[in-house]
Design a protein around this motif. Structure first.
Motif, mmCIF file in Angstrom:
data_model
loop_
_atom_site.group_PDB
_atom_site.id
_atom_site.type_symbol
_atom_site.label_atom_id
_atom_site.label_comp_id
_atom_site.label_asym_id
_atom_site.label_seq_id
_atom_site.Cartn_x
_atom_site.Cartn_y
_atom_site.Cartn_z
ATOM 1 N N ALA A 82 96.117 95.356 -45.240
ATOM 2 C CA ALA A 82 95.244 94.187 -45.305
ATOM 3 C C ALA A 82 93.867 94.617 -45.817
ATOM 4 N N ASP A 83 93.236 93.724 -46.556
ATOM 5 C CA ASP A 83 91.925 94.055 -47.129
ATOM 6 C C ASP A 83 91.141 92.765 -47.329
ATOM 7 N N THR A 84 89.856 92.932 -47.629
ATOM 8 C CA THR A 84 88.964 91.794 -47.827
ATOM 9 C C THR A 84 88.389 91.833 -49.229
ATOM 10 N N LEU A 85 88.415 90.706 -49.887
ATOM 11 C CA LEU A 85 87.820 90.563 -51.208
ATOM 12 C C LEU A 85 86.720 89.511 -51.144
ATOM 13 N N HIS A 86 85.577 89.832 -51.699
ATOM 14 C CA HIS A 86 84.501 88.857 -51.844
ATOM 15 C C HIS A 86 84.688 88.154 -53.187
ATOM 16 N N VAL A 87 84.754 86.852 -53.146
ATOM 17 C CA VAL A 87 84.951 86.049 -54.355
ATOM 18 C C VAL A 87 83.737 85.156 -54.519
ATOM 19 N N LEU A 88 83.133 85.195 -55.695
ATOM 20 C CA LEU A 88 81.907 84.438 -55.935
ATOM 21 C C LEU A 88 82.008 83.647 -57.239
ATOM 22 N N PRO A 89 82.551 82.424 -57.186
ATOM 23 C CA PRO A 89 82.459 81.569 -58.372
ATOM 24 C C PRO A 89 80.984 81.270 -58.629
ATOM 25 N N THR A 90 80.543 81.490 -59.849
ATOM 26 C CA THR A 90 79.110 81.487 -60.143
ATOM 27 C C THR A 90 78.775 80.457 -61.215
ATOM 28 N N LEU A 91 77.734 79.698 -60.958
ATOM 29 C CA LEU A 91 77.233 78.693 -61.889
ATOM 30 C C LEU A 91 75.808 79.062 -62.259
ATOM 31 N N TRP A 92 75.495 79.057 -63.551
ATOM 32 C CA TRP A 92 74.122 79.404 -63.933
ATOM 33 C C TRP A 92 73.733 78.725 -65.238
ATOM 34 N N LEU A 93 72.455 78.790 -65.542
ATOM 35 C CA LEU A 93 71.884 78.178 -66.728
ATOM 36 C C LEU A 93 71.422 79.275 -67.683
ATOM 37 N N ARG A 94 71.857 79.185 -68.927
ATOM 38 C CA ARG A 94 71.431 80.186 -69.902
ATOM 39 C C ARG A 94 69.916 80.158 -70.043
ATOM 40 N N ASP A 95 69.339 81.339 -70.101
ATOM 41 C CA ASP A 95 67.885 81.456 -70.179
ATOM 42 C C ASP A 95 67.407 81.026 -71.563
ATOM 43 N N THR A 96 66.847 79.827 -71.636
ATOM 44 C CA THR A 96 66.262 79.321 -72.884
ATOM 45 C C THR A 96 64.761 79.107 -72.732
ATOM 46 N N TRP A 97 64.203 79.511 -71.591
ATOM 47 C CA TRP A 97 62.798 79.208 -71.308
ATOM 48 C C TRP A 97 61.897 80.447 -71.359
ATOM 49 N N THR A 98 62.440 81.615 -71.007
ATOM 50 C CA THR A 98 61.616 82.824 -70.982
ATOM 51 C C THR A 98 60.982 83.097 -72.340
ATOM 52 N N TRP A 99 61.698 82.770 -73.389
ATOM 53 C CA TRP A 99 61.279 83.122 -74.743
ATOM 54 C C TRP A 99 60.309 82.101 -75.343
ATOM 55 N N ARG A 100 60.027 81.036 -74.609
ATOM 56 C CA ARG A 100 59.112 80.010 -75.111
ATOM 57 C C ARG A 100 58.030 79.767 -74.072
ATOM 58 N N PRO A 101 56.852 80.339 -74.257
ATOM 59 C CA PRO A 101 55.779 80.159 -73.274
ATOM 60 C C PRO A 101 55.501 78.690 -73.003
ATOM 61 N N GLY A 102 55.401 78.366 -71.722
ATOM 62 C CA GLY A 102 55.126 76.990 -71.331
ATOM 63 C C GLY A 102 56.357 76.141 -71.141
ATOM 64 N N ALA A 103 57.532 76.659 -71.518
ATOM 65 C CA ALA A 103 58.761 75.890 -71.353
ATOM 66 C C ALA A 103 59.083 75.739 -69.875
ATOM 67 N N VAL A 104 59.589 74.571 -69.491
ATOM 68 C CA VAL A 104 59.938 74.289 -68.102
ATOM 69 C C VAL A 104 61.419 74.614 -67.891
ATOM 70 N N PRO A 105 61.744 75.534 -66.992
ATOM 71 C CA PRO A 105 63.153 75.874 -66.771
ATOM 72 C C PRO A 105 63.923 74.707 -66.178
ATOM 73 N N PRO A 106 65.214 74.623 -66.475
ATOM 74 C CA PRO A 106 66.064 73.691 -65.735
ATOM 75 C C PRO A 106 66.200 74.169 -64.301
ATOM 76 N N THR A 107 66.925 73.448 -63.491
ATOM 77 C CA THR A 107 67.021 73.824 -62.078
ATOM 78 C C THR A 107 68.456 73.874 -61.593
ATOM 79 N N LEU A 108 68.659 74.725 -60.600
ATOM 80 C CA LEU A 108 69.914 74.769 -59.869
ATOM 81 C C LEU A 108 69.560 74.779 -58.394
#
Length: 882
Positions: free
Chosen positions: A226-252
């Motif tokens: 017997a063993d344990t596995l950590h499973v993490l389905p992950t949702l994220w937003l592609r970084d489109t704001w870091t590269w544009r000063p003043g851009a407002v990031p989306p939210t999660l």
């Protein structure tokens, strides 16, 4: 500019009304008058009534180590952003992950992550070695399979094996580094870690609606305890704001245990647990860990690796307020030995759906769709049907969102450090006009997560059986003005857009046209206009002496020659290439074929058809200078500075390309096109047109290789001591094992070229690329097409024989070669396909489509998920006689 997941193809015009004359090549099957559910979804997407491609597996398996993410001075992309830094670094241009899904512009992303309780970081992406780390070049070091898919991604299956013990990163690195080119690659199974148990992870994805997906993961403990596995389905937003000063990031955010991503373009996307297990939501930001990556004194409190550091090390790197741009649902799954547990999630709008029903219905509909593609004689559920089905599935999984604005990459981003000045004169600096932001079919989503012009053409021929609209769109895409250079050159591939790939776009366009029913002349017209420009570029740039004998250099055939054909040594002279000249003869004939199809409804195309017919005869005549009467084969010829000409006597597929320059003009076509027919007959009567053969019924064969020469070339191609393998045609003659070839160039002798049926020991061009013996799918497919075409014209008048077999018409020879290729993935006497090689650890019923195959044993080699051009196996199964 958006990809097929977010827009309706502009070329999708209905066919004109009224009867049409038969085309020179009949379609493989008539269009079905009744739409099964998957075809209905494709139709709705095409018509714009529903976008079933809004979400799909458009997420690459590797973004680290790519040119786009490389901001170094030396251009060593693998070293600038290696695997070890990928979990800490926010990407600039795209994303990657395990079993990744995203919308068509990759604003919202989903992937799986795991932790076996022993690794020092989360398993979030496929691990592999760079070109300098591997003893045979870059190579993924994990085990995963594309089990199933439908064209709209309404049904997907993916299978992955994850060791229960610590993943052997260091062992794989150091052992491969200690091995030489003559040693085999050291793979995950060789480490022995799987012998101590592993997790078999099988993911099924089904769309209830275009906006709602059900995901079910079956976790099986293939270990002794017997063993344990950590499973993490992950949702994220592609970084489109870091590269544009003043851009407002989306939210999660976390709302009642549900991850909710909100984006101004992609809208609201929710990820919630459907298993009732109450996973713990964890949130961080999809931004670079400045402290961990660069040793900065300060940085984001909850960076990209925040969830991983929290789960693995207990770090306080997740936001207790549940707000950020990256989130996961953290499951801890305890499973007994040999037992399985399932987890279910809902991704999309948040609408309530019956997960069991959706999964069952979509799985059944996938069966209906794939079974409907099978020709007579191929039974649903058979091994041969599975080859076609998984090849097409790999083409769906291999489509990736590709984002690369070269001008922006050259200039750098506001607020970011400027790129090094070397970039202005370095890689791709002359391709500043290139602006890519589409979902594109990739050669391999891990090893080659970027498009390549000639790979893509082969992909479309297989794609056309399942998704003809996408096949046409992909061909047109590379000809669009934001891809094609103003000069008419097509971009080759990300590492060097200015390199030259073989011109197979026109061949693919005609194949796709016929496979999809032979009626969409609007598609042919659109691509023809762009290929006219590209053909002119080829003629002006790659025929330096204007004698219809072409150069071209690399042409995709890595290591095929005695020296780098793109960069001859100083004082060597000029290389006239057998393959480049034959490619242009083939290209010219294919454009003639397109022009004749278009001329049936628009006489204006008769003039340009005449142009391509006459141009082909000039190239075919010029090919005489590359023919070696002594050996009965076509060779490259080195024209030295003193004017002497030396044949480069390497018997390889470069000499077989000449066979591909063959096309039939039917008597019925000449009857429909009186202007073309008159000029055609006059030219044949008044010029040296030995490349034109006429049958008793008035059909004509245009072929660069005469029947006598064809017999001699085939005597080499069909000799098991030369080019014929049990599994298709080798890329280099086996005779070179005992008779290596070397040539004196610029005062020095080249290293010997000898037969290497597996991985290359010579890194002349490319890391693990090798055309010195193995079987490669694309050239085989082209030769098979030509043999079938010539065989149907010649019939019993021109025959050949396979070893130990009777004389047969050439179309039968083509069919027999196709059978050898298909047998690569059919079960052998031990139940494993030859492509599996000495290993017996492929899961039952699951296949890998390798980049190329051992010239003697058929074992799969190179990239392990090159379902791109190796998916041509689907075409060979679904069109068993072309």
């Amino acid at each position: 500019m958006t990809g097929p997941a977010s827009s309706v193809p502009s070329y999708a015009f209905p066919p004109p009304a009224g009867p049409r004359p038969a085309s020179d090549t009949p379609p493989s099957r008539p269009a079905s008058p009744l739409l099964d559910p998957e075809r209905q979804r494709l139709a709705e997407t095409r018509e714009g009534t529903a976008n079933w491609k809004r979400f799909g597996p458009w997420l690459a398996e590797r973004a680290w180590g790519t040119v786009r993410e490389d901001y170094s001075a030396d251009g060593e992309a693998w070293d600038y952003l290696p695997y070890e830094e990928a979990h800490r670094t926010a990407y600039r241009w795209n994303e990657d992950g395990l079993a990744g899904l995203c919308d068509g512009e990759q604003y919202v992303c989903f992937a799986l992550a795991f932790w076996n309780g022993r690794d020092d970081h989360l398993k979030e992406r496929i691990y592999g070695l760079s070109g300098s780390q591997g003893n045979h070049g870059e190579d993924a070091k994990e085990q995963w399979w594309y089990a199933d898919a439908t064209p709209t991604a309404s049904w997907l299956r993916w299978h992955y094996r994850y060791p229960q013990q610590a993943f052997p990163y260091e062992d794989l690195r150091t052992t491969n580094a200690a091995r030489g080119k003559l040693d085999p690659e050291y793979e995950l199974a060789d480490t022995g870690v799987l012998d101590h148990g592993y997790w078999d992870l099988d993911l099924s994805v089904a769309k209830a609606t275009p906006d709602d997906l059900v995901l079910r993961l079956t976790v099986t403990n293939a270990g002794p305890a017997a063993d344990t596995l950590h499973v993490l389905p992950t949702l994220w937003l592609r970084d489109t704001w870091t590269w544009r000063p003043g851009a407002v990031p989306p939210t999660l955010t976390v709302e009642d245990g549900v991850l909710v991503a909100r984006h101004k373009v992609a809208g609201e996307v929710r990820l919630r647990d459907g298993s009732g297990t109450g996973p713990e939501p964890l949130v961080c930001d999809n931004v670079t860990d400045l402290r961990g990556r660069y040793g900065a004194p300060d940085g984001p409190a909850y960076p990209k690796n925040g969830i991983g550091d929290h789960v693995v090390h207990g770090a306080a790197t997740v936001n207790p307020d549940g707000v950020g741009t990256k989130g996961a649902l953290h499951h801890q799954v305890e499973v007994g030995p040999g037992a399985s547990v399932t987890l279910t999630w809902h991704l999309g709008s948040g609408a309530e759906v019956d997960a069991d029903a959706v999964l069952a219905v979509r799985a059944a509909e996938a069966d209906v769709f794939h079974d409907s593609l099978l020709p007579a004689g191929v039974e649903p559920g058979s091994a041969r049907a599975a080859i076609a089905r998984q090849a097409l599935a790999g083409l769906v999984w291999g489509q990736c969102f590709y984002h690369y604005n070269v001008q922006q990459w050259l200039d750098g981003d506001p607020g970011e450090p400027p790129p090094p000045p070397q970039r202005r004169s370095g890689r791709n600096s002359r391709w500043w006009h290139l602006d890519n932001r589409e979902v594109i079919s990739m050669p391999d989503a891990w090893e080659y997560p970027w498009y390549a012009a000639w790979d893509l053409a082969f992909h479309t021929v297989a794609l056309a059986h399942a998704d003809p609209d996408l096949a046409k769109e992909q061909l047109l895409l590379l000809c669009r003005e934001w891809y094609m250079a103003p000069s008419g050159q097509l971009p080759a591939y990300e590492w060097d857009f200015g390199d030259v790939n073989p011109p197979v776009h026109a061949w693919a366009a005609l194949e796709v046209f016929h496979i999809s029913g032979g009626t969409d002349t609007r598609f042919l017209e659109r691509i023809f206009h762009k290929l006219l420009i590209n053909h002119t570029w080829w003629t002006n740039r790659e025929d330096k002496e204007g004698n219809n004998v072409f150069e071209g250099g690399f042409l995709g055939l890595d290591n095929i020659g005695a020296f780098d054909r793109s960069h001859l040594p100083a004082g060597a002279g000029q290389l006239e290439q057998a393959d480049a000249t034959a490619w242009m003869a083939t290209y010219t004939l294919d454009l003639l074929g397109i022009a004749l199809n278009l001329a049936r409804t628009d006489p204006a195309y008769e003039d340009v058809a005449t142009k391509f017919f006459e141009h082909f005869t000039y190239i075919a005549r010029a090919m005489d200078s590359l023919w070696d009467e002594q050996d009965g084969f076509f060779y490259d010829v080195l024209e030295r500075p003193d004017g002497t000409r030396t044949p480069v006597r390497i018997r390889s597929v470069a000499g077989l390309v000449s066979l591909c320059a063959a096309r039939v003009i039917r008597a019925s076509t000449l009857a429909l096109l009186p202007d073309f027919a008159a000029r055609f007959r006059w030219f044949v009567d008044h010029h040296d047109a030995g490349c034109v053969q006429r049958s008793e019924n008035g059909d004509h064969l245009l072929a660069a290789v005469s029947p006598d020469r064809l017999r001699r070339v085939l005597s080499i191609a069909l000799d098991e001591g030369e080019l014929l393998s049990p599994y298709g045609l080798r890329s280099l003659s086996k005779a070179h094992a005992e008779h290596p070839f070397s040539i004196q160039v610029a005062g020095s002798w080249t290293p010997p070229v000898d037969y290497e049926p597996a991985e290359s020991t010579n890194f002349l061009f490319g890391g693990n690329s090798n055309w010195r013996g193995p079987v490669w799918m694309p050239l085989n497919a082209l030769v098979i097409t030509a043999l079938r075409r010539v065989g149907r014209f010649q019939g019993e008048a021109l025959t050949a024989a396979l070893p130990g077999g009777p004389q047969q018409p050439l179309d039968r020879i083509g069919d027999a070669l196709a059978e050898r290729l298909v047998s690569l993935l059919e079960p052998g006497p031990d139940g494993q396909p030859p492509a599996a090689g000495p290993r017996d650890d492929w899961p039952e019923g699951l296949l890998l489509f390798h980049e190329y195959f051992h010239g003697d044993t058929g074992a799969g080699l190179g990239a392990s998920h090159q379902t791109g051009w190796t998916a041509l196996l689907a075409d060979l199964v679904l069109r068993p006689h072309g």
